[in-house]
Design a protein around this motif. Structure first.
Motif, mmCIF file in Angstrom:
data_model
loop_
_atom_site.group_PDB
_atom_site.id
_atom_site.type_symbol
_atom_site.label_atom_id
_atom_site.label_comp_id
_atom_site.label_asym_id
_atom_site.label_seq_id
_atom_site.Cartn_x
_atom_site.Cartn_y
_atom_site.Cartn_z
ATOM 1 N N ILE A 38 -102.517 -30.500 149.371
ATOM 2 C CA ILE A 38 -103.159 -29.213 149.631
ATOM 3 C C ILE A 38 -103.958 -28.769 148.422
ATOM 4 O O ILE A 38 -103.453 -28.764 147.300
ATOM 5 N N ARG B 22 -105.199 -25.542 147.115
ATOM 6 C CA ARG B 22 -104.970 -24.120 147.374
ATOM 7 C C ARG B 22 -106.141 -23.280 146.870
ATOM 8 O O ARG B 22 -106.662 -23.517 145.791
ATOM 9 N N ASN C 143 -102.503 -22.863 152.405
ATOM 10 C CA ASN C 143 -103.741 -23.544 152.052
ATOM 11 C C ASN C 143 -104.714 -22.580 151.378
ATOM 12 O O ASN C 143 -105.336 -22.910 150.382
ATOM 13 N N PRO D 280 -102.812 -25.770 156.391
ATOM 14 C CA PRO D 280 -103.519 -27.017 156.693
ATOM 15 C C PRO D 280 -103.578 -27.272 158.204
ATOM 16 O O PRO D 280 -102.642 -26.946 158.939
#
Length: 122
Positions: free
Chosen positions: A5, A7, A79, A97
């Motif tokens: 991920i 972020r 996310n 996600p």
């Protein structure tokens, strides 16, 4: 579950602007992104407690009325978080996600407290 991920978070002052309070931090010597932050605010008798650990992508969110827990959510794999401000309406949108098939979690504080979240159907 292992999910890569990237972020994306707004700046810390945007969280303060949304919740209209300074957060309590687990460790004052650590930058906010790597810290655990607790925001507590109240709107029209509804208390909102949001605990977020940005670097880990985790959030605990509680709504309380007269000190009694109405809703408690614990989410991971965040996310992206963004804030939207439209005429008379302010929301925090928490995105996940695509692989998780989750709709964004949406917390509205103005004009009233509202919380929505769900799963996506294919």
């Amino acid at each position: 579950m292992s999910i890569a991920i990237k972020r994306e978070y707004p700046d810390d002052y945007e969280f303060i602007g949304f919740f209209e309070v300074e957060p309590e931090m687990t460790d004052e010597d650590i930058p906010w992104y790597y810290n655990t932050l607790t925001y507590f605010t109240e709107r029209a008798g509804v208390s909102v407690e949001c605990i977020i650990s940005p670097a880990y992508g985790d959030m605990d969110l509680k709504l309380l009325i007269a000190g009694k827990e109405l809703t408690a959510l614990s989410v991971s794999y965040i996310n992206k978080i963004l804030f939207e401000s439209k005429v008379g309406k302010e929301t925090m949108i928490v995105d996940f996600p695509d692989k998780l098939n989750l709709q964004p979690l949406i917390l509205q504080l103005k004009p009233t407290v509202n919380l929505s979240w769900g799963t996506e159907l294919e």
